[in-house]
Design a protein around this motif. Structure first.
Motif, short mmCIF file in Angstrom:
data_model
loop_
_atom_site.label_atom_id
_atom_site.label_comp_id
_atom_site.label_asym_id
_atom_site.label_seq_id
_atom_site.Cartn_x
_atom_site.Cartn_y
_atom_site.Cartn_z
N ASN A 57 18.78 10.51 7.24
CA ASN A 57 17.97 10.07 6.10
C ASN A 57 16.47 10.20 6.34
OD1 ASN A 57 20.42 9.30 4.78
ND2 ASN A 57 20.38 7.38 5.92
N ILE A 58 16.09 11.16 7.18
CA ILE A 58 14.67 11.44 7.42
C ILE A 58 14.44 12.92 7.15
CG2 ILE A 58 12.86 11.62 9.18
CD1 ILE A 58 13.98 9.14 10.49
N LYS A 59 13.39 13.22 6.44
CA LYS A 59 13.05 14.60 6.14
C LYS A 59 11.82 15.03 6.95
CE LYS A 59 16.32 15.16 3.12
NZ LYS A 59 17.46 16.04 3.45
N GLY A 60 11.84 16.28 7.36
CA GLY A 60 10.68 16.83 8.07
C GLY A 60 10.56 16.41 9.51
N PHE A 61 11.70 16.09 10.15
CA PHE A 61 11.63 15.64 11.55
C PHE A 61 11.35 16.81 12.50
CE2 PHE A 61 16.30 15.88 10.56
CZ PHE A 61 16.63 16.97 11.37
N THR A 62 10.85 16.46 13.68
CA THR A 62 10.61 17.40 14.77
C THR A 62 11.91 17.67 15.49
OG1 THR A 62 8.33 16.65 15.06
CG2 THR A 62 9.35 17.73 16.95
N THR A 63 12.06 18.88 16.03
CA THR A 63 13.26 19.25 16.77
C THR A 63 12.90 19.77 18.15
OG1 THR A 63 14.46 19.83 14.74
CG2 THR A 63 15.28 20.79 16.80
N VAL A 64 13.64 19.32 19.16
CA VAL A 64 13.48 19.81 20.52
C VAL A 64 14.76 20.52 20.93
CG1 VAL A 64 13.00 19.22 22.91
CG2 VAL A 64 11.97 17.88 21.07
N ILE A 65 14.65 21.78 21.28
CA ILE A 65 15.81 22.54 21.78
C ILE A 65 15.85 22.35 23.29
CG2 ILE A 65 16.84 24.83 21.99
CD1 ILE A 65 15.20 25.62 19.47
N TRP A 66 17.01 21.91 23.80
CA TRP A 66 17.13 21.59 25.22
C TRP A 66 18.15 22.52 25.89
CZ3 TRP A 66 14.69 19.09 28.95
CH2 TRP A 66 15.38 18.81 30.14
N LYS A 84 16.92 10.58 23.76
CA LYS A 84 17.65 9.96 22.66
C LYS A 84 16.83 8.87 21.98
CE LYS A 84 22.03 8.94 23.16
NZ LYS A 84 23.30 8.43 23.74
N ASP A 85 17.07 8.72 20.68
CA ASP A 85 16.52 7.58 19.93
C ASP A 85 14.98 7.55 20.00
OD1 ASP A 85 16.77 5.35 18.30
OD2 ASP A 85 16.86 3.94 19.97
N LYS A 86 14.37 8.73 19.87
CA LYS A 86 12.91 8.82 19.97
C LYS A 86 12.26 9.30 18.67
CE LYS A 86 12.50 7.63 24.34
NZ LYS A 86 13.91 7.28 24.64
N GLY A 87 13.08 9.41 17.61
CA GLY A 87 12.52 9.79 16.32
C GLY A 87 12.57 11.26 16.03
N PHE A 88 13.08 12.06 16.97
CA PHE A 88 13.18 13.49 16.74
C PHE A 88 14.61 13.97 17.00
CE2 PHE A 88 11.13 12.81 20.95
CZ PHE A 88 12.13 13.27 21.78
N CYS A 89 14.86 15.19 16.60
CA CYS A 89 16.17 15.83 16.77
C CYS A 89 16.23 16.54 18.12
CB CYS A 89 16.37 16.82 15.62
SG CYS A 89 17.74 17.97 15.83
N GLY A 125 17.50 18.50 7.59
CA GLY A 125 16.34 17.66 7.32
C GLY A 125 15.14 17.96 8.19
N GLY A 126 15.25 18.93 9.09
CA GLY A 126 14.16 19.23 10.00
C GLY A 126 13.10 20.14 9.41
N ASP A 127 11.96 20.17 10.08
CA ASP A 127 10.84 21.02 9.71
C ASP A 127 10.78 22.16 10.72
OD1 ASP A 127 8.35 22.22 9.34
OD2 ASP A 127 7.28 20.34 9.04
N ASN A 128 10.98 23.40 10.27
CA ASN A 128 11.02 24.50 11.24
C ASN A 128 9.63 24.92 11.75
OD1 ASN A 128 10.06 26.04 9.13
ND2 ASN A 128 11.87 27.34 8.97
#
Length: 274
Positions: A57-66, A84-89, A125-128
């Protein structure tokens, strides 16, 4: 009366905080190559999958590829507790392993996974424009190769400069020892060629944060490789290269590194959203 009022207020704030706590969901084993490619190669079908852990339910989140470590010969996708649980994907990636394939295929897979994320994260919901790449050891080597040598992502019509940031943890910056092993070159013989991140230093690369363990505890001069990488990036004109050496920690330094990683992710996110 004052005690009752205080208790009521405390309960109210606890309720608000609980309600505002971000929930996360995970989708596992998503193929990042096309179905057509996977059908022709059972090893691609087995290994070339990723997991997505993202805020609901969050739009425009940051994503980290690991990318996981393991010398390009072992390891599996993982969701580090420190991310985990830091506000980003977090997108956790598996890739094919040597010696079942040549190590070059690991880089190809890493690029394919990054490309998949750029093309698909918005549907979750992520921002590319807010995609960072990170990993430990072999995964950090893949991070640098995909982020610095543009040809890997160009295959998918993606400019590597679209990556918002690179955060490799204890990477090899010379040619990876598994690639040298394939060629019969001892791991103590440094080589810098097209399979070395050092070969691809450039001024216009994404922001780069290098993190290593203690120079006296790391493996095979790993700190010195990264120090040279940082120096050459700066000489090339790159103004956003930073190097951290974690005193007292060896090669397995991810846990003390993750707070620095999270801080960098949040810093870049804040700058991008200005």
């Amino acid at each position: 009366m004052k005690k009752i009022l205080l208790s009521s207020l405390l309960l109210f704030f606890v309720t608000i905080i609980t309600a505002q706590k971000t929930e996360y969901t995970t989708v596992t084993n998503i193929p990042y190559y096309s179905e057509t490619i996977a059908k022709t190669d059972s090893y691609i079908k087995e290994r070339c999958v990723l997991d997505i852990y993202y805020p609901k339910n969050i739009k425009g989140f940051t994503t980290v590829i690991w990318f996981h470590g393991g010398g390009l010969t072992s390891g599996n996708k993982e969701l580090p507790e420190g991310l985990k649980d830091k506000g980003f994907c977090v997108v956790s990636v598996n890739y094919r392993l040597s010696p079942k394939v040549k190590a070059e295929k690991c880089i190809e897979d890493a690029a394919a996974a990054v490309a998949w994320t750029f093309k698909n994260i918005a549907s979750y919901g992520g921002d590319n424009s807010l995609i960072l790449v990170s990993g430990h050891s072999a995964g950090a080597f893949l991070t640098l190769m995909v982020g610095l040598e543009k040809k890997w992502l160009k295959t998918y019509e993606i400019d590597a400069n679209s990556i918002a940031g690179l955060i490799p943890l204890s990477p090899q910056t010379i040619t990876h020892f598994e690639i040298r092993k394939e060629r019969g070159i001892p791991e103590t013989q440094p080589i810098v060629d097209e399979f070395a991140p050092l070969y691809h230093v450039r001024a216009d690369a994404p922001p780069l944060l290098l993190i290593t363990g203690d120079r006296e505890k790391e493996m095979l001069g790993r700190y010195e490789e990264n120090a040279y990488m940082a120096r050459m990036m700066k000489i090339a004109g790159h103004t956003q290269t930073t190097l951290y050496e974690l005193q007292g920690f060896g090669h397995n330094m991810t846990e003390p590194a993750f707070p620095i990683v999270v801080q960098e992710i949040k810093r870049i996110t804040a700058l991008k959203k200005k």
